[in-house]
Design an enzyme around this catalytic site. Structure first.
Site, PDB file in Angstrom:
ATOM      1  N   LYS A   9       9.740   2.575  10.927  1.00  0.00           N
ATOM      2  CA  LYS A   9       9.690   3.990  11.285  1.00  0.00           C
ATOM      3  C   LYS A   9      10.357   4.248  12.641  1.00  0.00           C
ATOM      4  CE  LYS A   9       5.425   4.602   8.619  1.00  0.00           C
ATOM      5  NZ  LYS A   9       3.986   4.950   8.708  1.00  0.00           N
ATOM      6  N   TYR A  49       6.454  11.096   0.523  1.00  0.00           N
ATOM      7  CA  TYR A  49       5.050  11.275   0.901  1.00  0.00           C
ATOM      8  C   TYR A  49       4.362  12.376   0.097  1.00  0.00           C
ATOM      9  CZ  TYR A  49       5.786   8.219   4.941  1.00  0.00           C
ATOM     10  OH  TYR A  49       6.050   7.143   5.758  1.00  0.00           O
ATOM     11  N   ASN A 112       2.460   3.986  13.658  1.00  0.00           N
ATOM     12  CA  ASN A 112       2.069   2.653  13.199  1.00  0.00           C
ATOM     13  C   ASN A 112       3.235   1.775  12.732  1.00  0.00           C
ATOM     14  OD1 ASN A 112       2.582   3.773  10.712  1.00  0.00           O
ATOM     15  ND2 ASN A 112       0.528   3.489   9.894  1.00  0.00           N
ATOM     16  N   HIS A 115       6.175   1.217   7.139  1.00  0.00           N
ATOM     17  CA  HIS A 115       5.629   1.578   5.828  1.00  0.00           C
ATOM     18  C   HIS A 115       5.909   0.417   4.891  1.00  0.00           C
ATOM     19  CE1 HIS A 115       4.997   3.635   1.995  1.00  0.00           C
ATOM     20  NE2 HIS A 115       6.105   3.017   1.616  1.00  0.00           N
ATOM     21  N   GLU A 126       9.696   3.742  -4.989  1.00  0.00           N
ATOM     22  CA  GLU A 126      10.167   3.972  -3.624  1.00  0.00           C
ATOM     23  C   GLU A 126      11.541   3.351  -3.381  1.00  0.00           C
ATOM     24  OE1 GLU A 126       6.960   2.476  -1.240  1.00  0.00           O
ATOM     25  OE2 GLU A 126       5.737   4.263  -1.566  1.00  0.00           O
TER      26      GLU A 126
END
Length: 149
Positions: A9, A49, A112, A115, A126
């Site tokens: 990310k 998402y 965080n 993913h 995905e």
């Protein structure tokens, strides 16, 4: 063979953690079949998402993932979902075990770092969202015989 999508990310990219994170994943014997630096569009973020749409954190999640470049990685292998998720650690870095990516580098749940697909079905879905079939390269590695039975 299972596939998993991994996204480093914007916080991981901006903090210069691409190398250390990829090194950990590769050391686990994962086979990278696709990798690219990308800017996630709002449309793609909503598709990716979409299961969280309507939840209080959804808008912030979309804003975050589209806020800067990400590194998108497709990996393939036996039990790849479980291997990746155990290497990544718990979603909340505060609860992630030391030795995991989030446990060692994460600061808070809102940033965080990474993913990872949570099931083989989501892995397939995905990977197809972020990579065309032409972008995925499958090859044999001489080390594969030493990694899997």
């Amino acid at each position: 063979m299972e596939k998993s999508l991994i996204i480093l990310k914007p916080d991981a990219v901006q903090r210069g953690l691409i190398g250390p994170i990829l090194t950990r994943l590769e050391a686990r014997g994962l086979k990278f079949i696709g990798i690219k630096l990308s800017q996630v569009s709002s449309e793609l973020a909503h598709k990716h998402y979409g299961v969280h749409e309507g939840k209080p954190f959804f808008a912030g999640l979309v804003s975050y993932i589209t806020s800067g470049p990400v590194l998108v990685v497709a990996v393939e292998g036996k039990d790849v979902i479980e291997i990746v998720r155990s290497t990544v650690g718990a979603t909340n870095p505060v609860k992630a075990a030391p030795g995991t990516i989030r446990g060692d580098f994460g600061v808070n749940i809102g940033r965080n770092l990474i993913h990872a697909s949570d099931s083989p079905e989501n892995g397939d879905h995905e990977v197809a969202l972020f990579f065309s079939s032409e972008e995925l390269i499958r090859s044999e590695r001489s080390v594969d015989q030493w990694i899997t039975e």
